[in-house]
Design a protein around this motif. Structure first.
Motif, PDB file in Angstrom:
ATOM      1  N   GLY A 171       0.816  -1.203   0.000  1.00 57.57           N
ATOM      2  CA  GLY A 171       0.000   0.000   0.000  1.00 57.57           C
ATOM      3  C   GLY A 171       0.851   1.255   0.000  1.00 57.57           C
ATOM      4  N   GLY A 172       0.625   2.124  -0.994  1.00 56.04           N
ATOM      5  CA  GLY A 172       1.411   3.352  -1.114  1.00 56.04           C
ATOM      6  C   GLY A 172       0.616   4.601  -0.847  1.00 56.04           C
ATOM      7  N   GLY A 173      -0.413   4.489   0.006  1.00 53.56           N
ATOM      8  CA  GLY A 173      -1.154   5.683   0.423  1.00 53.56           C
ATOM      9  C   GLY A 173      -0.442   6.378   1.567  1.00 53.56           C
ATOM     10  N   PHE A 174      -1.167   7.255   2.266  1.00 52.58           N
ATOM     11  CA  PHE A 174      -0.561   7.987   3.373  1.00 52.58           C
ATOM     12  C   PHE A 174       0.010   7.041   4.428  1.00 52.58           C
ATOM     13  CE2 PHE A 174      -3.442  11.372   1.804  1.00 52.58           C
ATOM     14  CZ  PHE A 174      -2.505  12.386   1.664  1.00 52.58           C
ATOM     15  N   SER A 175      -0.789   6.072   4.860  1.00 48.37           N
ATOM     16  CA  SER A 175      -0.354   5.166   5.927  1.00 48.37           C
ATOM     17  C   SER A 175       0.850   4.346   5.493  1.00 48.37           C
ATOM     18  CB  SER A 175      -1.499   4.234   6.338  1.00 48.37           C
ATOM     19  OG  SER A 175      -2.588   4.976   6.853  1.00 48.37           O
ATOM     20  N   ARG A 226      16.269  -5.687   3.189  1.00 51.42           N
ATOM     21  CA  ARG A 226      15.592  -5.092   2.031  1.00 51.42           C
ATOM     22  C   ARG A 226      14.199  -4.643   2.459  1.00 51.42           C
ATOM     23  NH1 ARG A 226      15.494  -8.882  -3.005  1.00 51.42           N
ATOM     24  NH2 ARG A 226      14.728  -6.952  -3.957  1.00 51.42           N
ATOM     25  N   VAL A 227      13.854  -3.421   2.083  1.00 48.95           N
ATOM     26  CA  VAL A 227      12.530  -2.872   2.368  1.00 48.95           C
ATOM     27  C   VAL A 227      11.875  -2.531   1.036  1.00 48.95           C
ATOM     28  CG1 VAL A 227      11.223  -1.052   3.517  1.00 48.95           C
ATOM     29  CG2 VAL A 227      13.301  -1.954   4.583  1.00 48.95           C
ATOM     30  N   GLN A 228      10.714  -3.125   0.771  1.00 50.35           N
ATOM     31  CA  GLN A 228      10.025  -2.910  -0.499  1.00 50.35           C
ATOM     32  C   GLN A 228       8.612  -2.400  -0.243  1.00 50.35           C
ATOM     33  OE1 GLN A 228      10.485  -5.999  -3.488  1.00 50.35           O
ATOM     34  NE2 GLN A 228      12.070  -7.011  -2.277  1.00 50.35           N
ATOM     35  N   LEU A 229       8.194  -1.486  -1.098  1.00 50.11           N
ATOM     36  CA  LEU A 229       6.843  -0.929  -1.032  1.00 50.11           C
ATOM     37  C   LEU A 229       6.094  -1.338  -2.295  1.00 50.11           C
ATOM     38  CD1 LEU A 229       4.682   0.916   0.216  1.00 50.11           C
ATOM     39  CD2 LEU A 229       5.786   2.855  -0.915  1.00 50.11           C
ATOM     40  N   VAL A 230       5.027  -2.099  -2.122  1.00 46.61           N
ATOM     41  CA  VAL A 230       4.240  -2.608  -3.245  1.00 46.61           C
ATOM     42  C   VAL A 230       2.971  -1.782  -3.372  1.00 46.61           C
ATOM     43  CG1 VAL A 230       3.039  -4.620  -4.174  1.00 46.61           C
ATOM     44  CG2 VAL A 230       5.158  -4.928  -2.888  1.00 46.61           C
ATOM     45  N   GLU A 231       2.758  -1.196  -4.542  1.00 46.09           N
ATOM     46  CA  GLU A 231       1.586  -0.341  -4.776  1.00 46.09           C
ATOM     47  C   GLU A 231       0.954  -0.701  -6.120  1.00 46.09           C
ATOM     48  OE1 GLU A 231      -1.429   2.045  -5.173  1.00 46.09           O
ATOM     49  OE2 GLU A 231      -0.367   1.862  -3.267  1.00 46.09           O
ATOM     50  N   PHE A 232      -0.354  -0.904  -6.120  1.00 44.56           N
ATOM     51  CA  PHE A 232      -1.059  -1.318  -7.331  1.00 44.56           C
ATOM     52  C   PHE A 232      -1.170  -0.186  -8.342  1.00 44.56           C
ATOM     53  CE2 PHE A 232      -4.896  -2.451  -9.790  1.00 44.56           C
ATOM     54  CZ  PHE A 232      -4.506  -3.712 -10.215  1.00 44.56           C
ATOM     55  N   ALA A 233      -1.212   1.060  -7.878  1.00 46.79           N
ATOM     56  CA  ALA A 233      -1.346   2.217  -8.760  1.00 46.79           C
ATOM     57  C   ALA A 233       0.009   2.541  -9.412  1.00 46.79           C
ATOM     58  CB  ALA A 233      -1.856   3.419  -7.978  1.00 46.79           C
ATOM     59  N   PRO A 234      -0.005   3.378 -10.451  1.00 45.09           N
ATOM     60  CA  PRO A 234       1.258   3.733 -11.118  1.00 45.09           C
ATOM     61  C   PRO A 234       2.135   4.680 -10.310  1.00 45.09           C
ATOM     62  CG  PRO A 234      -0.598   4.850 -12.157  1.00 45.09           C
ATOM     63  CD  PRO A 234      -1.174   3.865 -11.193  1.00 45.09           C
ATOM     64  N   ARG A 235       1.640   5.227  -9.194  1.00 42.44           N
ATOM     65  CA  ARG A 235       2.456   6.075  -8.332  1.00 42.44           C
ATOM     66  C   ARG A 235       1.952   5.993  -6.905  1.00 42.44           C
ATOM     67  NH1 ARG A 235       0.537  11.354  -6.926  1.00 42.44           N
ATOM     68  NH2 ARG A 235      -1.371  12.007  -8.002  1.00 42.44           N
ATOM     69  N   ILE A 236       2.770   6.430  -5.973  1.00 37.99           N
ATOM     70  CA  ILE A 236       2.362   6.463  -4.577  1.00 37.99           C
ATOM     71  C   ILE A 236       1.662   7.794  -4.282  1.00 37.99           C
ATOM     72  CG2 ILE A 236       4.217   4.925  -3.866  1.00 37.99           C
ATOM     73  CD1 ILE A 236       5.758   7.363  -2.852  1.00 37.99           C
ATOM     74  N   LEU A 237       0.997   7.859  -3.127  1.00 43.06           N
ATOM     75  CA  LEU A 237       0.325   9.078  -2.685  1.00 43.06           C
ATOM     76  C   LEU A 237      -0.591   9.646  -3.765  1.00 43.06           C
ATOM     77  CD1 LEU A 237       3.195  10.891  -0.717  1.00 43.06           C
ATOM     78  CD2 LEU A 237       1.305   9.567   0.218  1.00 43.06           C
ATOM     79  N   ALA A 260       2.233  14.267   4.812  1.00 42.10           N
ATOM     80  CA  ALA A 260       2.779  12.916   4.977  1.00 42.10           C
ATOM     81  C   ALA A 260       4.237  13.010   5.385  1.00 42.10           C
ATOM     82  CB  ALA A 260       2.649  12.111   3.682  1.00 42.10           C
ATOM     83  N   SER A 261       4.615  12.222   6.378  1.00 49.34           N
ATOM     84  CA  SER A 261       6.001  12.118   6.799  1.00 49.34           C
ATOM     85  C   SER A 261       6.679  11.023   5.997  1.00 49.34           C
ATOM     86  CB  SER A 261       6.081  11.804   8.292  1.00 49.34           C
ATOM     87  OG  SER A 261       7.400  11.491   8.674  1.00 49.34           O
ATOM     88  N   LEU A 262       7.940  11.260   5.617  1.00 48.30           N
ATOM     89  CA  LEU A 262       8.684  10.300   4.807  1.00 48.30           C
ATOM     90  C   LEU A 262       9.829   9.666   5.569  1.00 48.30           C
ATOM     91  CD1 LEU A 262       8.936  12.445   1.551  1.00 48.30           C
ATOM     92  CD2 LEU A 262       7.166  10.784   2.166  1.00 48.30           C
ATOM     93  N   GLY A 263       9.981  10.026   6.861  1.00 44.12           N
ATOM     94  CA  GLY A 263      11.123   9.551   7.625  1.00 44.12           C
ATOM     95  C   GLY A 263      12.348  10.402   7.349  1.00 44.12           C
TER      96      GLY A 263
END
Length: 374
Positions: free
Chosen positions: A3-7, A35-46, A194-197
């Motif tokens: 999930g690449g939304g706010f949360s 390794r840390v991976q972010l999987v998002e179904f949409a073509p971009r995050i947020l 949104a915080s990005l760390g």
């Protein structure tokens, strides 16, 4: 991370920062192993934010070692692997999901008109075709203008909108009771953050776009203002300040207990456990099949046993073993029930049929039966 939304973006950013700041205390762990991976179904995050801010967020996460898997969904997941909709298999034992929610099944059983899986309402928050039924929040699809069609034409499922929806629906219900005209829901977002760390963030406030450290400070200030009580705000602010000045505490204060009895799913080819692993429970086969492999330490001979539905394995845990002596691999998609030692012993004590079923198996292995629950 799924999930690449706010949360999802905020969680993966904080996780990566915590990992990076903690690795220096564990010199035996090579950073390349993590390794840390972010999987998002949409073509971009947020997707809820302007593309410029989403692009900044993606660049920041990538620079800090987060791998982005866009246009990628999740087909299945087990305790050891995640399979994407593109067919890629990602080996992992840690999956964090921040995917969107959906209304409870009771909402679907109400028989109300729905659209895109949510209750269809008009702009006054009244359910279409019903004079005395109203809906708001995540379970309702709320249009923000007449003829709404695009995703941005509907209220997003966020607390910022839900609070205003609650106020409008209360006033409309009161107006309907007194025979007065009801008013449409209208609200324009004050912005999103949104915080990005790593002390970086993105923000859109009243049409103004901010990135980097200023956006992160604004994000923290906003949430600090939402905390109840001045004392709480001061304590949190002091903690945040100390966190910026010194090293983050990596002491584990509380470990969440493992579920006493749980289901586990494995894909064909998954390793359930390997010889030498710590014992964490016995396994009862519900569906599928596994192969148990054991090497005789004296002769080096390899023994393989297939276990199907109704079978069980891993009872060495009950005998007091702390390390596995065999390797078990799923040869079919498999579902097992895994009780911990304490719960297994409770079943032995409380159900005579259960105790007698395992008696010949345990006694054949020289185990005291029934075992003591110490």
């Amino acid at each position: 991370m799924i999930g690449g939304g706010f949360s999802g973006v905020e969680t993966v950013g904080e996780m990566k920062e915590l990992i990076d700041r903690s690795l220096k205390f564990h010199p035996r762990i090579d950073p390349s192993e993590v390794r840390v991976q972010l999987v998002e179904f949409a073509p971009r995050i947020l997707n809820e934010m302007p593309e410029r801010l989403a692009r900044y967020a993606a660049d920041h996460l990538t620079r800090h070692g987060v791998e982005l898997k866009l246009n990628t969904g999740v087909a299945s997941a087990t305790g050891t692997q995640l399979v994407s909709t593109t067919g890629k298999v990602i080996d992992t034992r840690t999956i964090v999901a921040t995917i969107g929610n959906s209304p409870l099944p009771v909402v679907a059983r109400m028989g109300l008109p729905s659209q895109h899986g949510r209750i269809a309402v008009d702009r006054t928050l009244r359910v279409k075709g019903h004079d005395n039924v109203w809906a708001l929040g995540d379970c309702a699809l709320i249009p923000l203008k007449d003829g709404a069609e695009a995703r941005t034409d509907f209220a997003p499922p966020t607390a910022q909108f839900a609070v205003r929806e609650a106020e409008r629906i209360a006033r409309n219900i009161a107006a309907a009771v007194w025979g007065k005209p009801v008013r449409p829901f209208a609200y324009r977002s004050r912005g999103s953050l949104a915080s990005l760390g790593a002390h970086r963030g993105v923000a859109e406030v009243f049409g103004m776009q901010l990135t980097g450290f200023p956006a992160w400070v604004l994000w923290r200030s906003y949430y600090l203002a939402l905390l109840p009580g001045m004392g709480t705000r001061i304590k949190v602010m002091v903690n945040w300040t100390l966190d910026m000045l010194g090293a983050r505490s990596v002491v584990q204060l509380r470990a969440l207990p493992r579920a006493p009895m749980r289901y586990a799913h494995f894909r064909a080819g998954d390793i359930v456990y390997e010889a030498g692993h710590r014992s964490d429970g016995s396994h009862s086969e519900i569906s599928g099949a596994v192969e148990m492999e054991r090497t005789d330490p004296a002769t080096g001979e390899r023994h393989v046993r297939r276990i199907g539905p109704g079978g069980h394995f891993g009872e060495r845990l009950i005998l007091g073993a702390t390390r596995r002596k065999t390797t078990v691999r799923a040869v079919e998609d498999t579902r097992v029930l895994v009780p911990n030692r304490e719960e297994f012993l409770m079943l032995v004590e409380g159900f005579p049929a259960f105790r007698e079923y395992f008696r010949p198996y345990m006694e054949a292995r020289g185990a005291e039966w029934p075992p003591k629950a110490g």
